[in-house]
Write a protein that holds these residues in place. Structure first.
Motif, PDB file in Angstrom:
ATOM      1  N   ILE A 136      -8.788  -6.278  15.745  1.00 15.41           N
ATOM      2  CA  ILE A 136     -10.018  -5.575  15.360  1.00 15.41           C
ATOM      3  C   ILE A 136      -9.782  -4.066  15.312  1.00 15.41           C
ATOM      4  O   ILE A 136     -10.223  -3.378  14.394  1.00 15.41           O
ATOM      5  N   GLN A 137      -9.044  -3.551  16.291  1.00 16.50           N
ATOM      6  CA  GLN A 137      -8.832  -2.101  16.380  1.00 16.50           C
ATOM      7  C   GLN A 137      -7.778  -1.578  15.396  1.00 16.50           C
ATOM      8  O   GLN A 137      -7.614  -0.371  15.264  1.00 16.50           O
ATOM      9  N   THR A 138      -7.073  -2.480  14.712  1.00 14.20           N
ATOM     10  CA  THR A 138      -6.057  -2.035  13.752  1.00 14.20           C
ATOM     11  C   THR A 138      -6.415  -2.403  12.310  1.00 14.20           C
ATOM     12  O   THR A 138      -5.570  -2.324  11.427  1.00 14.20           O
ATOM     13  N   VAL A 139      -7.670  -2.756  12.074  1.00 12.55           N
ATOM     14  CA  VAL A 139      -8.102  -3.134  10.724  1.00 12.55           C
ATOM     15  C   VAL A 139      -7.794  -2.025   9.721  1.00 12.55           C
ATOM     16  O   VAL A 139      -7.237  -2.280   8.646  1.00 12.55           O
ATOM     17  N   ASP A 140      -8.130  -0.785  10.043  1.00 13.10           N
ATOM     18  CA  ASP A 140      -7.873   0.332   9.119  1.00 13.10           C
ATOM     19  C   ASP A 140      -6.382   0.491   8.841  1.00 13.10           C
ATOM     20  O   ASP A 140      -5.969   0.767   7.715  1.00 13.10           O
ATOM     21  N   TRP A 141      -5.580   0.324   9.872  1.00 13.24           N
ATOM     22  CA  TRP A 141      -4.126   0.424   9.709  1.00 13.24           C
ATOM     23  C   TRP A 141      -3.625  -0.639   8.736  1.00 13.24           C
ATOM     24  O   TRP A 141      -2.850  -0.356   7.823  1.00 13.24           O
ATOM     25  N   PHE A 142      -4.075  -1.887   8.919  1.00 17.10           N
ATOM     26  CA  PHE A 142      -3.620  -2.968   8.051  1.00 17.10           C
ATOM     27  C   PHE A 142      -4.142  -2.799   6.621  1.00 17.10           C
ATOM     28  O   PHE A 142      -3.436  -3.122   5.671  1.00 17.10           O
ATOM     29  N   ASN A 143      -5.341  -2.265   6.468  1.00 22.51           N
ATOM     30  CA  ASN A 143      -5.854  -1.980   5.119  1.00 22.51           C
ATOM     31  C   ASN A 143      -4.950  -0.968   4.428  1.00 22.51           C
ATOM     32  O   ASN A 143      -4.594  -1.132   3.246  1.00 22.51           O
ATOM     33  N   TRP A 144      -4.559   0.087   5.161  1.00 17.95           N
ATOM     34  CA  TRP A 144      -3.672   1.100   4.593  1.00 17.95           C
ATOM     35  C   TRP A 144      -2.316   0.492   4.246  1.00 17.95           C
ATOM     36  O   TRP A 144      -1.755   0.739   3.173  1.00 17.95           O
ATOM     37  N   LEU A 145      -1.783  -0.336   5.134  1.00 11.99           N
ATOM     38  CA  LEU A 145      -0.470  -0.946   4.936  1.00 11.99           C
ATOM     39  C   LEU A 145      -0.483  -1.857   3.700  1.00 11.99           C
ATOM     40  O   LEU A 145       0.461  -1.833   2.911  1.00 11.99           O
ATOM     41  N   GLU A 146      -1.556  -2.616   3.541  1.00 17.64           N
ATOM     42  CA  GLU A 146      -1.659  -3.513   2.388  1.00 17.64           C
ATOM     43  C   GLU A 146      -1.773  -2.715   1.097  1.00 17.64           C
ATOM     44  O   GLU A 146      -1.156  -3.069   0.084  1.00 17.64           O
ATOM     45  N   GLN A 147      -2.533  -1.630   1.098  1.00 17.59           N
ATOM     46  CA  GLN A 147      -2.647  -0.780  -0.086  1.00 17.59           C
ATOM     47  C   GLN A 147      -1.312  -0.112  -0.399  1.00 17.59           C
ATOM     48  O   GLN A 147      -0.927   0.023  -1.556  1.00 17.59           O
ATOM     49  N   ASP A 148      -0.603   0.296   0.632  1.00 19.53           N
ATOM     50  CA  ASP A 148       0.691   0.946   0.468  1.00 19.53           C
ATOM     51  C   ASP A 148       1.688  -0.016  -0.177  1.00 19.53           C
ATOM     52  O   ASP A 148       2.529   0.401  -0.971  1.00 19.53           O
ATOM     53  N   GLU A 149       1.600  -1.300   0.153  1.00 21.16           N
ATOM     54  CA  GLU A 149       2.503  -2.295  -0.417  1.00 21.16           C
ATOM     55  C   GLU A 149       2.244  -2.494  -1.900  1.00 21.16           C
ATOM     56  O   GLU A 149       3.166  -2.785  -2.652  1.00 21.16           O
ATOM     57  N   GLU A 150       0.987  -2.372  -2.322  1.00 24.61           N
ATOM     58  CA  GLU A 150       0.637  -2.539  -3.725  1.00 24.61           C
ATOM     59  C   GLU A 150       1.118  -1.325  -4.473  1.00 24.61           C
ATOM     60  O   GLU A 150       1.621  -1.229  -5.470  1.00 24.61           O
TER      61      GLU A 150
END
Length: 150
Positions: A136-150
Motif C-alpha cells: 500500500i505504501q509503495t503504490v506510487d513507486w510501482f506506478n512510476w516504475l511501470e510507467q518508466d518501463e513503458e
C-alpha cells in the motif's frame, strides 16, 4: 561477529567491498544483513534518502552482494520491508519511508525493476510480515516504475 564487523562502519567503500568478497561464503543472507544493518546503523531514525547506500559508504558492498542476482535483490527489499515493519511503517517528509528507501535502492543499483515486481508478487509465508502495508505504501513507486518501463 560478521554482522557486527559489517555494520560497524570501520570499513567502507572499496575496503568493505573487498571484505564482503572475502567473506561471501560465510555471510548471512542479504535479507539478514540489510535488516541487521538498518536496525543497528539507522536505529529508529531512518535516512529516507539512504545516504548509507552511497558507493563510498556501504553501497559498493551491497552492490557486490546483489549485482545480477534477482533473489539477493529481493532479499534486500525484504530486509527494508522488515525494518520498516519494525518501525511501524513511518512517514517522513510527507513520504513513506519504505517508498523512499525503495527509490534509493533503485538509484544506487541495489535492485532492478524485475526484483521489485518479483518482490511485489511474492506471497510466501516467511515474507508476509508487513507485506500488505508495504505494498500500500509503495503504490506510487510501482506506478512510476511501470510507467518508466513503458
Amino acid at each position: 561477529k560478521l554482522l557486527k564487523t559489517f555494520t560497524s562502519g570501520n570499513k567502507q567503500g572499496e575496503e568493505l567491498k573487498e571484505w564482503i568478497e572475502e567473506q561471501r561464503a560465510v555471510l548471512p543472507s542479504v535479507e539478514q544483513l540489510v535488516f541487521h544493518f538498518l536496525t543497528e546503523h539507522e536505529k529508529l531514525n531512518p535516512d529516507p534518502d539512504c545516504g548509507w547506500a552511497e558507493p563510498d559508504k556501504f553501497g559498493l558492498a551491497f552492490v557486490a552482494l546483489v549485482e545480477d542476482d534477482i533473489v539477493n535483490q529481493m532479499q534486500l527489499l525484504w530486509g527494508i520491508q522488515f525494518y520498516c515493519d519494525k518501525l511501524g511503517f513511518p512517514k517522513l517528509n510527507d513520504e513513506y519511508v519504505i517508498q523512499s528507501m525503495f527509490r534509493a535502492a533503485y538509484k544506487y543499483d541495489l535492485a532492478e525493476d524485475d526484483a521489485y515486481f518479483e518482490w511485489k508478487e511474492d506471497e510466501s509465508e516467511e515474507h508476509e510480515r508487513g507485506k500488505m502495508k508495504a505494498i500500500i505504501q509503495t503504490v506510487d513507486w510501482f506506478n512510476w516504475l511501470e510507467q518508466d518501463e513503458e
